[in-house]
Design a protein around this motif. Structure first.
Motif, PDB file in Angstrom:
ATOM      1  N   MET A   5       0.654  -1.109  -0.047  1.00 21.32           N
ATOM      2  CA  MET A   5      -0.155  -0.030  -0.245  1.00 21.32           C
ATOM      3  C   MET A   5       1.171   1.448  -0.260  1.00 21.32           C
ATOM      4  O   MET A   5       1.970   1.183   1.128  1.00 21.32           O
ATOM      5  CB  MET A   5      -1.096   0.063   0.742  1.00 21.32           C
ATOM      6  N   ILE A   6       1.097   1.924  -0.844  1.00 19.19           N
ATOM      7  CA  ILE A   6       1.603   3.319  -1.337  1.00 19.19           C
ATOM      8  C   ILE A   6       0.656   4.819  -0.788  1.00 19.19           C
ATOM      9  O   ILE A   6      -0.582   4.603  -1.415  1.00 19.19           O
ATOM     10  CB  ILE A   6       2.199   3.498  -2.086  1.00 19.19           C
ATOM     11  N   ALA A   7       0.661   4.947   0.610  1.00 18.80           N
ATOM     12  CA  ALA A   7       0.175   6.930   0.630  1.00 18.80           C
ATOM     13  C   ALA A   7       1.080   7.954   0.313  1.00 18.80           C
ATOM     14  O   ALA A   7       1.686   8.011   0.602  1.00 18.80           O
ATOM     15  CB  ALA A   7      -0.296   6.398   1.536  1.00 18.80           C
ATOM     16  N   GLU A   8       0.708   8.720  -0.686  1.00 20.15           N
ATOM     17  CA  GLU A   8       2.191   9.943  -1.075  1.00 20.15           C
ATOM     18  C   GLU A   8       0.970  10.159  -2.336  1.00 20.15           C
ATOM     19  O   GLU A   8       0.130   9.673  -3.079  1.00 20.15           O
ATOM     20  CB  GLU A   8       2.722   9.487  -1.112  1.00 20.15           C
ATOM     21  N   ASP A   9       0.825  11.713  -2.730  1.00 18.23           N
ATOM     22  CA  ASP A   9       0.729  12.248  -3.481  1.00 18.23           C
ATOM     23  C   ASP A   9       0.885  12.221  -5.278  1.00 18.23           C
ATOM     24  O   ASP A   9       2.050  11.561  -5.476  1.00 18.23           O
ATOM     25  CB  ASP A   9       0.994  14.020  -3.576  1.00 18.23           C
ATOM     26  N   LEU A  10      -0.244  11.876  -5.652  1.00 20.15           N
ATOM     27  CA  LEU A  10      -0.001  12.280  -7.404  1.00 20.15           C
ATOM     28  C   LEU A  10       0.270  13.591  -8.130  1.00 20.15           C
ATOM     29  O   LEU A  10      -0.986  14.715  -8.223  1.00 20.15           O
ATOM     30  CB  LEU A  10      -0.688  11.127  -7.332  1.00 20.15           C
ATOM     31  N   THR A  11       1.420  12.897  -8.340  1.00 21.54           N
ATOM     32  CA  THR A  11       2.162  14.697  -9.041  1.00 21.54           C
ATOM     33  C   THR A  11       1.749  14.520 -11.138  1.00 21.54           C
ATOM     34  O   THR A  11       2.130  13.373 -11.162  1.00 21.54           O
ATOM     35  CB  THR A  11       3.325  15.265  -9.149  1.00 21.54           C
ATOM     36  N   ALA A  12       0.622  15.428 -11.531  1.00 23.41           N
ATOM     37  CA  ALA A  12       0.437  15.254 -12.491  1.00 23.41           C
ATOM     38  C   ALA A  12       1.585  14.981 -13.829  1.00 23.41           C
ATOM     39  O   ALA A  12       1.405  14.563 -14.484  1.00 23.41           O
ATOM     40  CB  ALA A  12      -0.704  16.161 -12.906  1.00 23.41           C
ATOM     41  N   LEU A  13       2.159  16.044 -13.284  1.00 21.96           N
ATOM     42  CA  LEU A  13       3.424  15.918 -14.600  1.00 21.96           C
ATOM     43  C   LEU A  13       4.556  16.031 -13.752  1.00 21.96           C
ATOM     44  O   LEU A  13       4.815  16.242 -13.181  1.00 21.96           O
ATOM     45  CB  LEU A  13       3.227  17.644 -14.631  1.00 21.96           C
ATOM     46  N   ALA A  33      -0.592  -0.611  -4.296  1.00 24.03           N
ATOM     47  CA  ALA A  33      -2.092  -0.438  -4.293  1.00 24.03           C
ATOM     48  C   ALA A  33      -1.960   0.325  -3.660  1.00 24.03           C
ATOM     49  O   ALA A  33      -1.099   1.559  -2.251  1.00 24.03           O
ATOM     50  CB  ALA A  33      -2.308  -1.358  -3.163  1.00 24.03           C
ATOM     51  N   MET A  34      -2.413   2.226  -4.799  1.00 24.46           N
ATOM     52  CA  MET A  34      -2.355   3.032  -4.397  1.00 24.46           C
ATOM     53  C   MET A  34      -2.766   4.425  -3.662  1.00 24.46           C
ATOM     54  O   MET A  34      -4.445   3.654  -4.363  1.00 24.46           O
ATOM     55  CB  MET A  34      -2.090   3.911  -5.544  1.00 24.46           C
ATOM     56  N   LEU A  35      -2.866   5.262  -2.437  1.00 23.48           N
ATOM     57  CA  LEU A  35      -3.637   5.643  -2.241  1.00 23.48           C
ATOM     58  C   LEU A  35      -3.010   6.963  -2.174  1.00 23.48           C
ATOM     59  O   LEU A  35      -2.449   7.704  -1.661  1.00 23.48           O
ATOM     60  CB  LEU A  35      -3.949   5.219  -0.469  1.00 23.48           C
ATOM     61  N   PRO A  36      -3.350   7.813  -3.455  1.00 22.38           N
ATOM     62  CA  PRO A  36      -2.934   9.181  -3.508  1.00 22.38           C
ATOM     63  C   PRO A  36      -3.066  10.210  -2.429  1.00 22.38           C
ATOM     64  O   PRO A  36      -4.497  10.276  -1.780  1.00 22.38           O
ATOM     65  CB  PRO A  36      -3.357   9.933  -4.683  1.00 22.38           C
ATOM     66  N   THR A  37      -3.014  10.881  -1.947  1.00 24.70           N
ATOM     67  CA  THR A  37      -3.314  11.895  -0.807  1.00 24.70           C
ATOM     68  C   THR A  37      -3.494  12.964  -0.946  1.00 24.70           C
ATOM     69  O   THR A  37      -4.408  13.424  -0.308  1.00 24.70           O
ATOM     70  CB  THR A  37      -2.247  12.154   0.212  1.00 24.70           C
ATOM     71  N   ALA A  38      -3.013  13.025  -2.807  1.00 27.06           N
ATOM     72  CA  ALA A  38      -3.392  14.485  -3.012  1.00 27.06           C
ATOM     73  C   ALA A  38      -3.201  14.594  -4.591  1.00 27.06           C
ATOM     74  O   ALA A  38      -2.550  13.524  -4.686  1.00 27.06           O
ATOM     75  CB  ALA A  38      -2.949  15.856  -2.868  1.00 27.06           C
ATOM     76  N   MET A  69     -12.942  -6.753   0.064  1.00 25.87           N
ATOM     77  CA  MET A  69     -12.725  -7.744  -0.493  1.00 25.87           C
ATOM     78  C   MET A  69     -11.773  -8.276   0.562  1.00 25.87           C
ATOM     79  O   MET A  69     -12.075  -9.545  -0.539  1.00 25.87           O
ATOM     80  CB  MET A  69     -11.960  -7.081  -1.513  1.00 25.87           C
ATOM     81  N   GLY A  70     -11.635  -7.914   1.296  1.00 28.62           N
ATOM     82  CA  GLY A  70     -11.012  -8.641   2.374  1.00 28.62           C
ATOM     83  C   GLY A  70      -8.912  -8.386   1.714  1.00 28.62           C
ATOM     84  O   GLY A  70      -8.562  -9.957   1.387  1.00 28.62           O
ATOM     85  N   GLU A  71      -9.494  -7.695   0.825  1.00 30.14           N
ATOM     86  CA  GLU A  71      -7.745  -7.381   0.399  1.00 30.14           C
ATOM     87  C   GLU A  71      -6.781  -7.306   1.272  1.00 30.14           C
ATOM     88  O   GLU A  71      -6.289  -6.965   2.602  1.00 30.14           O
ATOM     89  CB  GLU A  71      -7.125  -6.411  -0.404  1.00 30.14           C
ATOM     90  N   GLU A  72      -5.395  -8.261   0.864  1.00 25.04           N
ATOM     91  CA  GLU A  72      -4.860  -7.989   2.114  1.00 25.04           C
ATOM     92  C   GLU A  72      -2.999  -7.623   2.275  1.00 25.04           C
ATOM     93  O   GLU A  72      -2.705  -7.615   0.395  1.00 25.04           O
ATOM     94  CB  GLU A  72      -3.800  -9.830   1.848  1.00 25.04           C
ATOM     95  N   PHE A  73      -2.209  -6.947   2.866  1.00 26.18           N
ATOM     96  CA  PHE A  73      -1.376  -6.328   1.894  1.00 26.18           C
ATOM     97  C   PHE A  73       0.148  -6.446   2.742  1.00 26.18           C
ATOM     98  O   PHE A  73      -0.413  -7.185   3.713  1.00 26.18           O
ATOM     99  CB  PHE A  73      -1.313  -4.976   2.786  1.00 26.18           C
ATOM    100  N   ALA A  74       1.145  -6.624   2.534  1.00 28.07           N
ATOM    101  CA  ALA A  74       2.593  -7.041   3.339  1.00 28.07           C
ATOM    102  C   ALA A  74       2.901  -5.749   3.955  1.00 28.07           C
ATOM    103  O   ALA A  74       3.844  -6.344   4.443  1.00 28.07           O
ATOM    104  CB  ALA A  74       3.124  -7.643   2.062  1.00 28.07           C
ATOM    105  N   GLY A  75       2.738  -4.446   3.993  1.00 28.45           N
ATOM    106  CA  GLY A  75       3.449  -3.458   4.003  1.00 28.45           C
ATOM    107  C   GLY A  75       3.386  -1.764   3.397  1.00 28.45           C
ATOM    108  O   GLY A  75       1.791  -2.329   2.382  1.00 28.45           O
ATOM    109  N   ILE A  76       3.177  -1.194   4.284  1.00 31.94           N
ATOM    110  CA  ILE A  76       2.683  -0.017   3.864  1.00 31.94           C
ATOM    111  C   ILE A  76       3.783   1.324   4.068  1.00 31.94           C
ATOM    112  O   ILE A  76       5.144   0.871   4.943  1.00 31.94           O
ATOM    113  CB  ILE A  76       1.707   0.951   4.370  1.00 31.94           C
ATOM    114  N   LEU A  77       4.064   2.150   2.669  1.00 31.90           N
ATOM    115  CA  LEU A  77       4.350   2.984   2.646  1.00 31.90           C
ATOM    116  C   LEU A  77       3.810   4.777   2.484  1.00 31.90           C
ATOM    117  O   LEU A  77       2.339   4.190   1.384  1.00 31.90           O
ATOM    118  CB  LEU A  77       5.369   3.101   1.474  1.00 31.90           C
ATOM    119  N   ILE A  78       4.124   5.511   3.901  1.00 34.11           N
ATOM    120  CA  ILE A  78       4.031   6.624   3.809  1.00 34.11           C
ATOM    121  C   ILE A  78       4.569   7.533   3.665  1.00 34.11           C
ATOM    122  O   ILE A  78       5.570   7.841   3.840  1.00 34.11           O
ATOM    123  CB  ILE A  78       2.631   6.867   5.129  1.00 34.11           C
ATOM    124  N   GLY A  79       4.233   8.519   2.360  1.00 38.17           N
ATOM    125  CA  GLY A  79       4.758   9.258   1.774  1.00 38.17           C
ATOM    126  C   GLY A  79       4.688  11.035   2.395  1.00 38.17           C
ATOM    127  O   GLY A  79       4.134  11.230   3.058  1.00 38.17           O
TER     128      GLY A  79
END
Length: 276
Positions: A5-13, A33-38, A69-79
């Motif tokens: 799981m990756i939680a950080e911003d998605l920069t369009a350019l 597994a992307m979680l764009p924070t902005a 869904m019961g999705e399983e994750f091995a780790g999380i990265l927060i930026g």
């Protein structure tokens, strides 16, 4: 295939933060597994003020679906998060999953100062979030901010040890990796092989100029290696060498081009060589 799981911003350019992390994670045979924070029009450095779109509601609904869904994750990265309120929500997510690999890159400053739009309240919130990490990957400026020291302080081994001890007093028990420590003609990564070990150093020749998105890239490589159960020191070595390759490839470009992020093709070839 394990999922990160990756939680950080998605920069369009350009190739910054989540945009660069996606290819790097996939190249290591890890499912993102992307979680764009902005959603940002540009990164916050080198351009005018970016146009920002909050993803808070989408993020909450996405997580709810994944849980159903019961999705399983091995780790999380927060930026980079950018909002104190969203940091609080990510803290709840960390508590819920309690994953063995929880890498937090406390993205909030560089070159001796906070990034535009961030303040001391944000530093406090990031410091509290880091209490939940298994690994943190600040650059030197961010380490100083986390520990409550002047971010323009010069790096010494004594000060490094003192600041990590301060982090322990703040309730941050994670192993510490400090990236981008600049010396006389060198750029180094300092890390603890075990939580309270002395620091080991990986030292590379310093390439002149500023390179955007280096911390994002380092953390994405590292977290992917760790969820694959690569030994900790080996994971750091892969991240350090991979980042070096990206910087060397980007070095011929001028500042105007570098602000779009690092060139990645040599790095991706390096990472995929392990998967052959």
């Amino acid at each position: 295939m394990k999922t990160l799981m990756i939680a950080e911003d998605l920069t369009a350019l350009g190739q910054i933060s989540l945009a660069s992390a996606l290819g790097v994670v996939q190249a290591q045979s890890v499912r993102p597994a992307m979680l764009p924070t902005a959603l940002l029009s540009t990164q916050s450095e080198g351009f005018s003020t970016p146009v920002a779109l909050s993803t808070e509601e989408w993020l909450e609904n996405t997580l709810a679906q994944w849980l159903d869904m019961g999705e399983e994750f091995a780790g999380i990265l927060i930026g980079y998060v950018g909002q104190t309120a969203l940091i609080d929500k990510l803290s709840v997510i960390i508590d819920h999953f309690a994953l063995p690999v929880t890498v937090i890159d406390p993205v909030m400053g560089d070159r001796g100062s906070l990034y535009p739009g961030l303040d001391e309240d944000y530093v406090v919130a990031v410091r509290q979030l880091c209490q939940k990490a298994t690994v943190i990957t600040p650059n030197w400026t961010e380490l100083c901010l986390l520990a409550g020291y002047d971010p323009t302080s010069e790096c010494t081994q004594e000060l490094l040890d003192t600041m990590v001890e301060q982090l322990r007093q703040e309730g941050i028990s994670a192993r510490v990796i400090v990236t981008g420590i600049l010396g006389q003609g060198t750029s180094s990564t300092a890390y603890q092989a075990e939580k309270d070990d002395q620091f080991n150093w990986l030292i590379a020749p310093r390439i002149p100029g500023h390179f955007y998105g280096t911390g994002d890239l380092f953390s994405a490589i590292l977290a992917s290696q760790l969820v694959k159960d690569v030994p900790f020191e080996r994971a750091i070595q892969v991240a350090h060498e991979g980042l070096r390759l990206a910087i060397v490839q980007t070095a011929p470009f001028d500042e105007g081009q570098r602000r779009y992020g690092l060139q990645l093709s040599h790095l991706l070839a390096y990472l995929t060589s392990f998967e052959a």
